[in-house]
Write a protein that holds these residues in place. Structure first.
Motif, PDB file in Angstrom:
ATOM      1  N   VAL A  14       0.858  -1.190   0.000  1.00 48.86           N
ATOM      2  CA  VAL A  14       0.000   0.000   0.000  1.00 48.86           C
ATOM      3  C   VAL A  14       0.891   1.236   0.000  1.00 48.86           C
ATOM      4  O   VAL A  14       1.874   1.307   0.728  1.00 48.86           O
ATOM      5  N   ARG A  25      -4.495   6.845  -0.407  1.00 50.92           N
ATOM      6  CA  ARG A  25      -3.892   5.513  -0.333  1.00 50.92           C
ATOM      7  C   ARG A  25      -4.261   4.708  -1.573  1.00 50.92           C
ATOM      8  O   ARG A  25      -5.406   4.755  -2.031  1.00 50.92           O
ATOM      9  N   GLN A  27      -3.202   0.789  -3.770  1.00 47.42           N
ATOM     10  CA  GLN A  27      -2.483  -0.481  -3.812  1.00 47.42           C
ATOM     11  C   GLN A  27      -2.637  -1.064  -5.210  1.00 47.42           C
ATOM     12  O   GLN A  27      -3.757  -1.236  -5.692  1.00 47.42           O
ATOM     13  N   ASN A  48     -10.804   2.839   0.972  1.00 40.01           N
ATOM     14  CA  ASN A  48     -11.335   1.736   1.780  1.00 40.01           C
ATOM     15  C   ASN A  48     -11.393   0.406   1.042  1.00 40.01           C
ATOM     16  O   ASN A  48     -11.484  -0.641   1.670  1.00 40.01           O
ATOM     17  N   ILE A  50      -9.111  -1.121  -0.296  1.00 40.34           N
ATOM     18  CA  ILE A  50      -7.913  -1.900   0.009  1.00 40.34           C
ATOM     19  C   ILE A  50      -8.217  -2.902   1.115  1.00 40.34           C
ATOM     20  O   ILE A  50      -7.982  -4.098   0.970  1.00 40.34           O
ATOM     21  N   GLU A  51      -8.763  -2.426   2.237  1.00 42.00           N
ATOM     22  CA  GLU A  51      -9.073  -3.321   3.360  1.00 42.00           C
ATOM     23  C   GLU A  51     -10.269  -4.218   3.056  1.00 42.00           C
ATOM     24  O   GLU A  51     -10.321  -5.366   3.495  1.00 42.00           O
ATOM     25  N   GLU A  52     -11.242  -3.716   2.319  1.00 40.85           N
ATOM     26  CA  GLU A  52     -12.437  -4.496   2.001  1.00 40.85           C
ATOM     27  C   GLU A  52     -12.103  -5.759   1.221  1.00 40.85           C
ATOM     28  O   GLU A  52     -12.791  -6.764   1.337  1.00 40.85           O
ATOM     29  N   ASN A  53     -11.056  -5.728   0.420  1.00 40.79           N
ATOM     30  CA  ASN A  53     -10.749  -6.849  -0.461  1.00 40.79           C
ATOM     31  C   ASN A  53      -9.645  -7.763   0.039  1.00 40.79           C
ATOM     32  O   ASN A  53      -9.615  -8.922  -0.333  1.00 40.79           O
ATOM     33  N   ASN A  54      -8.723  -7.288   0.849  1.00 42.70           N
ATOM     34  CA  ASN A  54      -7.660  -8.113   1.422  1.00 42.70           C
ATOM     35  C   ASN A  54      -7.072  -9.065   0.374  1.00 42.70           C
ATOM     36  O   ASN A  54      -7.149 -10.287   0.507  1.00 42.70           O
TER      37      ASN A  54
END
Length: 116
Positions: A14, A25, A27, A48, A50-54
């Motif tokens: 990231v 941010r 990625q 957001n 980024i974290e939602e998809n991991n």
């Protein structure tokens, strides 16, 4: 929105970029798409998502994305912005993929690397 399926082969770290309104941010990740040629497509996730998809290397996914282009110093810069990622089960090999013609034009066949 465009959609494409394939396997994630790279998930980059990231990046946090300072902008006038705070921080941004993003990625980047690379997907090898499902066809008989070696096609690798780099997408970008922002905020957001980024974290939602991991995202993980090796995941089989369907990526929904938009194409954005901007002019910068007499060049056009393109981004493929991923907005929807679905994890898929299973894996298709080249022999599992069917190709169909569009407007009567047959898809190109893989070229043989032999010199004769």
């Amino acid at each position: 929105m465009y959609k494409i399926q394939g396997n994630i082969i790279t998930v980059k770290p990231v990046q946090t970029i300072s902008i006038a309104k705070g921080e941004f941010r993003k990625q980047n990740f690379i997907v090898k798409i499902d066809d008989k040629y070696d096609n690798f497509i780099e997408f970008v996730l922002t905020g957001n998502r980024i974290e939602e998809n991991n995202l993980q290397k090796g995941m089989r996914v369907e990526v929904g994305f938009f194409i954005n282009g901007k002019e910068w110093k007499d060049k056009i810069i393109h981004n493929l912005n991923a907005v929807e990622i679905k994890e898929l089960a299973g894996y298709e090999t080249e022999t599992d993929i069917s190709y169909s013609s569009v407007d009567g034009v047959e898809p190109k066949q893989k070229e043989d690397d032999l010199p004769f």
